[in-house]
Design an enzyme around this catalytic site. Structure first.
Site, short mmCIF file in Angstrom:
data_model
loop_
_atom_site.label_atom_id
_atom_site.label_comp_id
_atom_site.label_asym_id
_atom_site.label_seq_id
_atom_site.Cartn_x
_atom_site.Cartn_y
_atom_site.Cartn_z
N ASP A 276 0.68 -1.26 -0.10
CA ASP A 276 0.22 0.17 0.00
C ASP A 276 0.57 1.35 0.09
O ASP A 276 1.99 1.42 0.55
CB ASP A 276 -0.97 0.06 1.20
CG ASP A 276 -1.91 -1.04 1.38
OD1 ASP A 276 -2.39 -1.49 0.21
OD2 ASP A 276 -2.31 -1.44 2.15
N ASP B 253 -6.84 -1.77 -4.63
CA ASP B 253 -7.83 -1.48 -3.64
C ASP B 253 -9.08 -0.12 -4.29
O ASP B 253 -10.27 -0.48 -4.09
CB ASP B 253 -7.29 -0.77 -2.26
CG ASP B 253 -6.45 -1.66 -1.52
OD1 ASP B 253 -6.92 -2.75 -1.81
OD2 ASP B 253 -5.75 -1.04 -0.87
#
Length: 202
Positions: free
Chosen positions: A149, A168
């Site tokens: 991330d 995501d």
């Protein structure tokens, strides 16, 4: 005195039968939209893969990079949980879920005739494949890999909103599009679901 005929054609005294109109034919189904799903999935999956390669090569051990006046921060975080850094410690479970999502979307693809559903499922497929790739091939081990991330909004370290990546974002946007199609009564096979009036039996 009967009227004389102008020609010598014989008179047809048989009763005239009315031709019944053919029943209304069902409208033709829309074209299959599997290609839209595949193209959308490949583009978003490639974007997710490329951005993760760049981030891991340039942001490892670096301080967060402030962009857009602090609206966005870029920093590398390795996430052992689900999307948006949630439910850490259950990597194996989300690996199985992501694999199941991929299989389900591939199974439904031949029946897909809605553009909206094709785009939505393509984005979800790309997101599932992107994070599944991390869980399979990244450290610490196969099927337990940590997802990369790197986007934090409004503050670093995910203080206001969990960190996320392109995969995501694809899952979120695709899921929202699928919900919108369902609310509009558009099914994945191109049919339109109409609500029956209250009190009418099925």
């Amino acid at each position: 005195m009967s009227a004389e005929r102008d020609d010598d054609r014989p008179v047809d005294d048989r009763p005239v039968t009315e031709v019944e109109p053919e029943p209304d034919q069902a409208p033709p189904l829309p074209r299959r939209r599997g290609l839209i799903l595949v193209v959308a999935a490949l583009l978003v999956y490639a974007a997710d893969l490329v951005t993760k390669i760049i981030v891991t090569a340039t942001l490892e051990g670096e301080a967060p990079i402030r962009l857009l006046g602090g609206a966005v921060y870029l920093q590398l975080v390795r996430n052992p949980g689900a999307a948006f850094s949630m439910a850490t410690g259950m990597t194996w479970l989300f690996t199985l879920i992501a694999a199941g999502v991929v299989v389900a979307i591939i199974w439904i693809m031949p029946k897909l005739r809605s553009v909206g559903w094709a785009l939505g499922l393509g984005l979800v497929l790309a997101g599932a494949m992107g994070n599944l790739t991390d869980r399979i091939f990244r450290a610490p081990s196969v099927f337990h890999g940590h997802v990369v991330d790197f986007v934090s909004v409004f503050a670093p370290n995910g203080d206001y909103f969990p960190l996320f990546n392109v995969a995501d974002a694809g899952i979120s946007v695709g899921g929202a599009l699928i919900v919108l199609m369902a609310l509009l009564g558009r099914d994945y096979d191109g049919s339109i679901v109409t609500k029956k009036p209250k009190g009418e039996k099925a």
